[in-house]
Motif scaffolding. Structure first.
Motif, PDB file in Angstrom:
ATOM      1  N   ALA A  21     -24.653 -10.695   1.111  1.00 33.17           N
ATOM      2  CA  ALA A  21     -24.284 -10.287  -0.244  1.00 33.17           C
ATOM      3  C   ALA A  21     -23.020  -9.448  -0.140  1.00 33.17           C
ATOM      4  O   ALA A  21     -22.969  -8.501   0.654  1.00 33.17           O
ATOM      5  CB  ALA A  21     -25.397  -9.489  -0.911  1.00 33.17           C
ATOM      6  N   ASP A  22     -22.007  -9.820  -0.896  1.00 36.83           N
ATOM      7  CA  ASP A  22     -20.746  -9.077  -0.913  1.00 36.83           C
ATOM      8  C   ASP A  22     -20.182  -8.845   0.483  1.00 36.83           C
ATOM      9  O   ASP A  22     -19.709  -7.751   0.807  1.00 36.83           O
ATOM     10  CB  ASP A  22     -20.912  -7.743  -1.659  1.00 36.83           C
ATOM     11  CG  ASP A  22     -21.293  -7.975  -3.116  1.00 36.83           C
ATOM     12  OD1 ASP A  22     -20.740  -8.909  -3.733  1.00 36.83           O
ATOM     13  OD2 ASP A  22     -22.145  -7.225  -3.634  1.00 36.83           O
ATOM     14  N   ARG A  24     -21.693  -8.520   3.304  1.00 40.07           N
ATOM     15  CA  ARG A  24     -22.538  -7.758   4.231  1.00 40.07           C
ATOM     16  C   ARG A  24     -23.823  -8.536   4.513  1.00 40.07           C
ATOM     17  O   ARG A  24     -24.346  -9.227   3.643  1.00 40.07           O
ATOM     18  CB  ARG A  24     -22.871  -6.386   3.648  1.00 40.07           C
ATOM     19  CG  ARG A  24     -21.610  -5.539   3.505  1.00 40.07           C
ATOM     20  CD  ARG A  24     -21.921  -4.127   3.129  1.00 40.07           C
ATOM     21  NE  ARG A  24     -22.307  -4.046   1.718  1.00 40.07           N
ATOM     22  CZ  ARG A  24     -22.584  -2.929   1.078  1.00 40.07           C
ATOM     23  NH1 ARG A  24     -22.556  -1.773   1.717  1.00 40.07           N
ATOM     24  NH2 ARG A  24     -22.894  -2.941  -0.197  1.00 40.07           N
ATOM     25  N   LYS A  74     -27.444  -1.879  -9.557  1.00 43.23           N
ATOM     26  CA  LYS A  74     -27.254  -2.133  -8.126  1.00 43.23           C
ATOM     27  C   LYS A  74     -28.157  -3.260  -7.658  1.00 43.23           C
ATOM     28  O   LYS A  74     -27.716  -4.164  -6.948  1.00 43.23           O
ATOM     29  CB  LYS A  74     -27.521  -0.868  -7.300  1.00 43.23           C
ATOM     30  CG  LYS A  74     -27.363  -1.104  -5.809  1.00 43.23           C
ATOM     31  CD  LYS A  74     -27.551   0.147  -4.984  1.00 43.23           C
ATOM     32  CE  LYS A  74     -27.373  -0.195  -3.509  1.00 43.23           C
ATOM     33  NZ  LYS A  74     -27.389   0.984  -2.649  1.00 43.23           N
ATOM     34  N   ASP A  77     -27.009  -6.666  -9.312  1.00 39.24           N
ATOM     35  CA  ASP A  77     -25.812  -7.177  -8.648  1.00 39.24           C
ATOM     36  C   ASP A  77     -26.138  -7.740  -7.270  1.00 39.24           C
ATOM     37  O   ASP A  77     -25.615  -8.786  -6.875  1.00 39.24           O
ATOM     38  CB  ASP A  77     -24.754  -6.080  -8.519  1.00 39.24           C
ATOM     39  CG  ASP A  77     -24.157  -5.669  -9.859  1.00 39.24           C
ATOM     40  OD1 ASP A  77     -24.327  -6.405 -10.863  1.00 39.24           O
ATOM     41  OD2 ASP A  77     -23.527  -4.591  -9.905  1.00 39.24           O
ATOM     42  N   ALA A  81     -25.755 -11.680  -6.058  1.00 43.64           N
ATOM     43  CA  ALA A  81     -24.799 -11.982  -4.983  1.00 43.64           C
ATOM     44  C   ALA A  81     -25.455 -12.522  -3.721  1.00 43.64           C
ATOM     45  O   ALA A  81     -24.785 -13.155  -2.898  1.00 43.64           O
ATOM     46  CB  ALA A  81     -24.007 -10.720  -4.635  1.00 43.64           C
TER      47      ALA A  81
END
Length: 90
Positions: A21-22, A24, A74, A77, A81
Motif C-alpha cells: 500500500a502506497d 510500503r 487512515k 485510505d 490502496a
C-alpha cells in the motif's frame, strides 16, 4: 465512499497475507467473528513502524467502521490502496 471501502475490504483474502500500500510492504491479517458480523483487519509494515487496526461491524442498520486508536480516514485510505501479493504456488 463507504461503498468503495466495503468493496475493497471484501475483496481482500481472509487469513494472513502480504501486500503493498502506497509503496510500503505489509503483513496483514483479516479475520471474522460472530458469523462474519464482526470483521477485524490488522496490518504491520514490514521493516517499518506503520500499523493499521480496525473492526468492521456488519449491522442490520448498515456497516460501522471502528478504527483502533487512529483516524478513520487512515484505515479507509489503507484498505483502498492495499494490493495483496499474488499467491505463491509451488
Amino acid at each position: 465512499m463507504i461503498e468503495a471501502f466495503l468493496a475493497a475490504f471484501d475483496a481482500l483474502p481472509e487469513g494472513s497475507f502480504t501486500g503493498t500500500a502506497d509503496g510500503r510492504r505489509y503483513v496483514v491479517t483479516r479475520s471474522g467473528f460472530s458469523g462474519d458480523k464482526v470483521q477485524k483487519l490488522v496490518a504491520e509494515e514490514l521493516g517499518g513502524t506503520d500499523y493499521i487496526s480496525l473492526n468492521l461491524y456488519r449491522l442490520a442498520s448498515g456497516a460501522r467502521l471502528k478504527p483502533c486508536e487512529m483516524p478513520a480516514q487512515k484505515v479507509v485510505d489503507f484498505v483502498l490502496a492495499l494490493r495483496p501479493d499474488p499467491e505463491v504456488r509451488r
